[in-house]
Design an enzyme around this catalytic site. Sequence first.
Site, PDB file in Angstrom:
ATOM      1  N   GLY A 111       0.835  -1.200   0.000  1.00 34.21           N
ATOM      2  CA  GLY A 111       0.000   0.000   0.000  1.00 34.21           C
ATOM      3  C   GLY A 111       0.874   1.255   0.000  1.00 34.21           C
ATOM      4  CB  SER A 112       0.225   4.582   1.447  1.00 32.82           C
ATOM      5  OG  SER A 112      -1.087   4.577   0.976  1.00 32.82           O
ATOM      6  CB  THR A 113       4.648   1.659   3.388  1.00 38.53           C
ATOM      7  OG1 THR A 113       4.141   0.432   2.879  1.00 38.53           O
ATOM      8  CG2 THR A 113       4.062   1.917   4.764  1.00 38.53           C
ATOM      9  CE  LYS A 135      -0.063   6.211  -2.309  1.00 36.68           C
ATOM     10  NZ  LYS A 135      -1.165   6.713  -1.469  1.00 36.68           N
ATOM     11  CD  GLU A 188      -3.458   5.041   0.463  1.00 35.17           C
ATOM     12  OE1 GLU A 188      -3.327   6.115   1.045  1.00 35.17           O
ATOM     13  OE2 GLU A 188      -3.029   3.988   0.929  1.00 35.17           O
TER      14      GLU A 188
END
Lengths: 594, 363
Positions: free
Chosen positions: A289-291, A293, A592
């Site tokens: 997931g967002s990690t 990014k 998100e």
Amino acid sequence: MNLVKRKTYIRISLLILVVFIWMGLILWRLVSLQVYQRDRLAQRGKIQRERTIKLNPKRGRIYDRNGKELAVNVEMTSIYALPTEVTNPSQTASKLAKVLPVKRSILEKRLRSNKSFVWIERKVEPEPTQQIRELKLPGIGFLKEDKRYYPQGKLASHVIGFAGVDSQGLNGLEHLYDREIRGESGMELTLIDAKRRDFLPEGITRKEATSGNDIVVNIDAIIQYIAEKELAETVRTTGAKGGSVVIMNPRSGEVLAIANQPDYDPNNFARYSESSWRNRAVTDIYEPGSTFKILLLAMALEEKVVGLDDHFYCGEGGIEVAGSYIRDHKPYGVLSTKQIIEYSSNVGAIIIGSRIGKQKLYHHVQRYGFGKKTRIDLPGESGGIVLPFRKWSGVSVGSISIGQEICVTPLQLLTIASAIANEGYVMKPRVVKKVLSRRGELLNEFSPSPVRRIISPQTAQQLLNIMIAVVERGTGTAAKLPGYIIAGKTGTAQKFDPVAQRYGPDKYVASFIGFLPANDPVIAMIVVIDEPQGSYYGGEVAAPLFKEIAQQLVKYLRIPPRQRDQTHLVATNILAGREREGVEWSNSPQEEKR
Amino acid sequence: MPKKLSPDKVLFCVVIILVLFGIGMVYSASAAVALEHFHSTSYFLIKQIVSMAIGLLLMMLLLNTNYRIFKKPFIVYTLLALSLGMLAYLAVASPAQGFSRWLRWRGFSFQPSELAKLCLVIFLAFYLDRNREKLNNAYQTVFPLLAVVGTLVILIMKQPDLGTAIFVVLIAVVMMFIAGVNWKYLGGIFLSASLLFYWLIVRVPYRWERLLAFVNPWKDPLGYGFQPIQSLIAIASGGVSGLGVGQSTQKLFYLPAPHTDFIYSVIGEELGLIGASLAVVAFGIFMARGTRAAVKAPDHFGTFLAAGLTLMIILQALINISVTLTLLPTKGLPLPFISYGGSALIVSLIAVGILLNISQYSS
């Protein structure tokens, strides 16, 4: 000589002939046995009268980095029976059953076995052993055997693993370093008579057993304890299915703690389900997931496709990628590059990803080490999943940009992300620090080894600063620790349901990855919570756990807090006047989902 | 008139060598067993030396006693009655104890079946000589003789000692053959023995299986095949030159009776092909010298007696050795002069004494 006598002589001669033919047969048989069949039969005799006794070596011990014992040996007594010498099997079985935790009927079956030797119970504690000794049962014998003992109980059980009843390493370091720890069996060759007794008590030849080597691990028992305790608490309060915490020194790759839930006690490993033995931080994969990014931004900065102060129109809270619609938590409008990370905007991340492009994204994902094992010294490691380039679809760039369609292990992600805290170098993660002989001589020491440089020091510093902002005012404020600067990134990923072949609506993995202190990182930590019930945002579930652990770590490691004014200075530099919104974000997390 | 010569020195020497050799082998083979059961390695050795002394004494006595003393009906029937009496006593007195081969009295024990073999040979020599003229008369000669042998066999079977019983029949047949009894009687005996054999052995599965173990001992290496296999391992391990005196490991309870029935296996293991075949050669010389005495004997009685005694010893030796080599199924017969066993040794030496006395005469 008369006829009668003559006939008698003939008859006697006939008998003499028979006797000598018989003797000839005997001599022929002797030659056949003693010359032609000698080797085969003598070998058989040798086998039946030689007995080799295996002399078990002492298994090496395992210590934490400060010398605390994690795995040792305790001398126990194993009880055996010689069934032929047991006079009253049923009575003997009843007497034994009163002391041992074995059913009477099972004991009696063993005692009535037609084998010459049977185990009654292996590795019995001293007290019941003494009770059985006092019964003076005929045909029951005692043997000293080492039993593996883990004095810290559940502590670091996934890393250490456990050894079986025959002292064979079955899991964890016990398994991977078995050859090192096990030592070498000795043996004693003796001759026995047909009643299976030695008649040369001192043996013919004897080779002493060589003790196994001791192992010192990088794990710090106290850090491990803190991580385990807090993880267990979080998993309990969130009702999660499981979770992992990995703590490393980002500069050296030394693994300081690996905690997993559910866990087990290696002293009684058989009483726990096999799934609880799994070292999830190393063996289990999830979509980050967002990690992810933060690493996406690293690629974009290195490729110079975006600048830190570029602004992007992140639309009305969603973006269409090859027919799929990917949503943000809310419409953000125009965001700067930094803000995309701080608020973890999916739309922004997808725009950055598309700027990098399919080819280069694949190239960097490969180069960073995704989809490859970190080659940590633990068994069963998974390398995660990166689809081969030819299988990338139209949505792949978008999906990977927000950390889906790519699978990592917690350890792997932490190892790669630690480059940000180590001037761009990825270090090889290491559990074992050194190997010592039984007498304490250093046999092998593992020094830190860089695997590759993935980003420049400048990029690393830029990313670190953005991660500081995430904690100060972005999605990770719950990880904020007064007096310290923490760099971090939250992640909330939907879990792919392999049965339904789609992302489930209510199954999430909440995570947080961070460094502390951010100005001079000595700790890199990842927290992953699997399927928390209720709140499932990384910023709400994982970040507080990170903070709980970090708070105790700075005390234990005596990391001095920053001067108040300096902290303020850094904070004001970063906040750049958007504090109000930051607070707002922290109250309603900006994670998100698709 | 027969000439009186000196006794056969070769025969004498062979016997003395075999007996002394036997004493050594008994010690080697029995030390471990003796230590296990009697806490002294020389337990059997000492008993065997005592028996040897008695045996040699009786041998010298009979060497100097004219063999024709055994032609006297009173002596012969007394001996026969004594044997039958003791066997009958054993059969009646202690049937409950199962095995009853020994008469025991104040620490001494005696095996009547050993004496019975000797007495049977003397009786047969006497009887066949006496009825030489009507040898093939069924009612006057053959049937009474078979009645005596049959009684002995039945009493010995009661013990039970099948091996000795069969051996007694064998000796009787051999002596009747020497004396010239008609083939049809010998054939009849063979036929009825076969029927009996079938009735007692082949029909009873466990006995038949046990008997067959010698044909292929490897089929049941831990059961009936165990003893034959251990014997083969012992003998083969010796190789050509042997492991050396006292070096047998098979005697350490692997061999069932290392100092009695399987002493030849220990000889094979410790002294190798050389020692084992020399023992056979020694018995060969004994055979040659014994039959020489028989052939040279001045009368039929002397011939029958000398031949009977010689074959009694030789056949036992050959059967015993053949068993250890698994050429024959296991029978409880000792190796004459060598195996441990006082009764057998004393009786064998008495037989040699008589044989030596006969060897002094020549027609």
